[in-house]
Motif scaffolding. Structure first.
Motif, PDB file in Angstrom:
ATOM      1  N   ASN A  51      -4.760   9.908  -5.150  1.00  0.00           N
ATOM      2  CA  ASN A  51      -3.456   9.884  -5.262  1.00  0.00           C
ATOM      3  C   ASN A  51      -2.727   8.842  -4.542  1.00  0.00           C
ATOM      4  N   SER A  52      -1.286   8.476  -4.743  1.00  0.00           N
ATOM      5  CA  SER A  52      -0.849   7.781  -3.744  1.00  0.00           C
ATOM      6  C   SER A  52       0.325   8.276  -2.893  1.00  0.00           C
ATOM      7  N   VAL A  53      -0.614   9.020  -1.919  1.00  0.00           N
ATOM      8  CA  VAL A  53       0.168   9.970  -0.724  1.00  0.00           C
ATOM      9  C   VAL A  53      -0.679   9.273   0.505  1.00  0.00           C
ATOM     10  N   ALA A  54       0.370   9.469   1.423  1.00  0.00           N
ATOM     11  CA  ALA A  54      -0.055   8.848   2.855  1.00  0.00           C
ATOM     12  C   ALA A  54      -1.409   9.716   3.415  1.00  0.00           C
ATOM     13  N   ALA A  55      -1.594  10.711   3.114  1.00  0.00           N
ATOM     14  CA  ALA A  55      -2.931  11.439   3.585  1.00  0.00           C
ATOM     15  C   ALA A  55      -4.046  10.832   2.977  1.00  0.00           C
ATOM     16  N   GLN A  56      -3.923  10.211   2.074  1.00  0.00           N
ATOM     17  CA  GLN A  56      -5.077   9.656   1.096  1.00  0.00           C
ATOM     18  C   GLN A  56      -5.249   8.220   1.527  1.00  0.00           C
TER      19      GLN A  56
ATOM     20  N   GLU B  71       1.456   2.566   3.273  1.00  0.00           N
ATOM     21  CA  GLU B  71       1.985   2.229   2.343  1.00  0.00           C
ATOM     22  C   GLU B  71       1.007   2.782   1.073  1.00  0.00           C
ATOM     23  N   PRO B  72       1.597   3.915   0.689  1.00  0.00           N
ATOM     24  CA  PRO B  72       0.485   4.530  -0.105  1.00  0.00           C
ATOM     25  C   PRO B  72       0.424   4.177  -1.742  1.00  0.00           C
ATOM     26  N   ASN B  73       1.497   3.252  -2.111  1.00  0.00           N
ATOM     27  CA  ASN B  73       1.843   2.738  -3.459  1.00  0.00           C
ATOM     28  C   ASN B  73       1.175   1.421  -3.432  1.00  0.00           C
ATOM     29  N   ILE B  74       0.880   0.616  -2.560  1.00  0.00           N
ATOM     30  CA  ILE B  74       0.247  -0.584  -2.683  1.00  0.00           C
ATOM     31  C   ILE B  74      -1.073  -0.582  -2.761  1.00  0.00           C
ATOM     32  N   ALA B  75      -1.725  -0.921  -3.828  1.00  0.00           N
ATOM     33  CA  ALA B  75      -3.191  -0.979  -4.016  1.00  0.00           C
ATOM     34  C   ALA B  75      -3.927  -2.205  -3.346  1.00  0.00           C
ATOM     35  N   ALA B  76      -5.123  -2.281  -3.285  1.00  0.00           N
ATOM     36  CA  ALA B  76      -5.821  -3.134  -2.398  1.00  0.00           C
ATOM     37  C   ALA B  76      -5.701  -4.868  -3.081  1.00  0.00           C
ATOM     38  N   TRP B  77      -5.342  -4.900  -4.448  1.00  0.00           N
ATOM     39  CA  TRP B  77      -5.081  -6.279  -4.777  1.00  0.00           C
ATOM     40  C   TRP B  77      -3.413  -6.532  -4.669  1.00  0.00           C
ATOM     41  N   GLY B  78      -2.656  -5.557  -4.108  1.00  0.00           N
ATOM     42  CA  GLY B  78      -1.281  -5.966  -4.039  1.00  0.00           C
ATOM     43  C   GLY B  78      -0.529  -5.386  -5.034  1.00  0.00           C
ATOM     44  N   ASP B  79      -1.122  -4.624  -6.159  1.00  0.00           N
ATOM     45  CA  ASP B  79      -0.176  -4.039  -7.088  1.00  0.00           C
ATOM     46  C   ASP B  79       0.456  -2.696  -6.592  1.00  0.00           C
ATOM     47  N   THR B  80       1.732  -2.647  -7.124  1.00  0.00           N
ATOM     48  CA  THR B  80       2.456  -1.333  -6.792  1.00  0.00           C
ATOM     49  C   THR B  80       1.951  -0.225  -7.816  1.00  0.00           C
ATOM     50  N   LEU B  81       1.440   0.927  -7.344  1.00  0.00           N
ATOM     51  CA  LEU B  81       1.254   2.002  -8.253  1.00  0.00           C
ATOM     52  C   LEU B  81       2.404   2.930  -8.347  1.00  0.00           C
ATOM     53  N   LYS B  82       2.350   3.450  -9.599  1.00  0.00           N
ATOM     54  CA  LYS B  82       3.505   4.241 -10.119  1.00  0.00           C
ATOM     55  C   LYS B  82       2.954   5.464 -10.652  1.00  0.00           C
TER      56      LYS B  82
ATOM     57  N   VAL C 109      -8.230  -1.857 -13.794  1.00  0.00           N
ATOM     58  CA  VAL C 109      -8.818  -1.622 -12.558  1.00  0.00           C
ATOM     59  C   VAL C 109      -7.920  -2.396 -11.546  1.00  0.00           C
ATOM     60  N   LYS C 110      -7.280  -1.452 -10.617  1.00  0.00           N
ATOM     61  CA  LYS C 110      -6.023  -2.038  -9.702  1.00  0.00           C
ATOM     62  C   LYS C 110      -6.310  -1.919  -8.051  1.00  0.00           C
ATOM     63  N   ASP C 111      -7.272  -1.101  -7.855  1.00  0.00           N
ATOM     64  CA  ASP C 111      -7.658  -0.835  -6.712  1.00  0.00           C
ATOM     65  C   ASP C 111      -9.191  -1.067  -6.305  1.00  0.00           C
ATOM     66  N   LYS C 112      -9.350  -1.090  -4.845  1.00  0.00           N
ATOM     67  CA  LYS C 112     -10.922  -0.904  -4.587  1.00  0.00           C
ATOM     68  C   LYS C 112     -11.069   0.323  -3.625  1.00  0.00           C
ATOM     69  N   MET C 113     -12.126   0.781  -3.668  1.00  0.00           N
ATOM     70  CA  MET C 113     -12.282   1.936  -2.789  1.00  0.00           C
ATOM     71  C   MET C 113     -13.126   1.618  -1.446  1.00  0.00           C
ATOM     72  N   ASN C 114     -13.196   2.359  -0.465  1.00  0.00           N
ATOM     73  CA  ASN C 114     -13.839   2.020   0.944  1.00  0.00           C
ATOM     74  C   ASN C 114     -15.172   1.509   0.568  1.00  0.00           C
TER      75      ASN C 114
ATOM     76  N   ASP D  65     -12.524   5.905  -9.055  1.00  0.00           N
ATOM     77  CA  ASP D  65     -11.411   6.832  -8.701  1.00  0.00           C
ATOM     78  C   ASP D  65     -10.356   6.565  -9.561  1.00  0.00           C
ATOM     79  N   ILE D  66     -10.033   7.597 -10.242  1.00  0.00           N
ATOM     80  CA  ILE D  66      -8.800   7.774 -11.190  1.00  0.00           C
ATOM     81  C   ILE D  66      -7.589   8.063 -10.629  1.00  0.00           C
ATOM     82  N   TYR D  67      -6.338   7.021 -10.874  1.00  0.00           N
ATOM     83  CA  TYR D  67      -5.465   7.337 -10.178  1.00  0.00           C
ATOM     84  C   TYR D  67      -4.533   8.441 -10.919  1.00  0.00           C
ATOM     85  N   MET D  68      -3.932   9.400 -10.082  1.00  0.00           N
ATOM     86  CA  MET D  68      -3.126  10.489 -10.762  1.00  0.00           C
ATOM     87  C   MET D  68      -1.764  10.559  -9.952  1.00  0.00           C
ATOM     88  N   GLY D  69      -1.220   9.589  -9.665  1.00  0.00           N
ATOM     89  CA  GLY D  69       0.176   9.540  -9.010  1.00  0.00           C
ATOM     90  C   GLY D  69      -0.030  10.245  -7.708  1.00  0.00           C
TER      91      GLY D  69
END
Length: 138
Positions: free
Chosen positions: A37-42, A46-57, A91-96, A104-108
């Motif tokens: 999810n795009s939440v600060a705890a995870q 900036e939880p909505n910004i992915a590794a390549w700079g995309d804004t997740l919604k 593919v919009k993000d990279k994992m650790n 990892d499937i994005y679920m808002g």
């Protein structure tokens, strides 16, 4: 009447001359899946910004991939089909770096849904661009 026939012939010619072959092929792969999810705890501050700079919604069909999968061709904006899920994910993000062979499937912001998903081994298919000569032959 003659204009209608000319129009029909033009439409048919246009449809027949279109090259409907895909410019990519689909490669299968079995991976471990989880959800995020795009939440600060995870993530970070900036939880909505992915590794390549995309804004997740919320509502976007996108995934994060482990870095070893990038080397296989699952790079930024690669199209991915996931068994059991409809549509095409990007593919919009990279994992650790500690994760391997994982998607990892994005679920808002729906944390309950992500937890319910858990972890599953699934088959995916990802798009690889065909070389230009292969496109011309098809």
């Amino acid at each position: 009447m003659k204009k209608q026939w000319i129009l029909i012939v033009l439409i048919l010619f246009s449809l027949l001359s279109c090259n409907n072959t895909e410019s990519y092929s689909w490669k299968p792969l079995e991976v471990k899946t989880s959800a995020y999810n795009s939440v600060a705890a995870q993530t970070d501050h900036e939880p909505n910004i992915a590794a390549w700079g995309d804004t997740l919604k919320p509502g976007m069909k996108c995934i994060a991939v482990s870095r070893d999968l990038i080397a296989l061709g699952l790079k930024h904006n690669t199209k991915v089909k996931i068994a059991g899920l409809s549509g095409i994910y990007l593919v919009k993000d990279k994992m650790n770096a500690r994760y391997n062979n994982r998607v990892d499937i994005y679920m808002g912001t729906d944390v309950k849904r992500a937890k319910k998903w858990g972890q599953k081994k699934l088959k995916i298919k990802y798009a690889i661009e065909k070389p230009p000569t292969e496109n011309a032959e098809n």
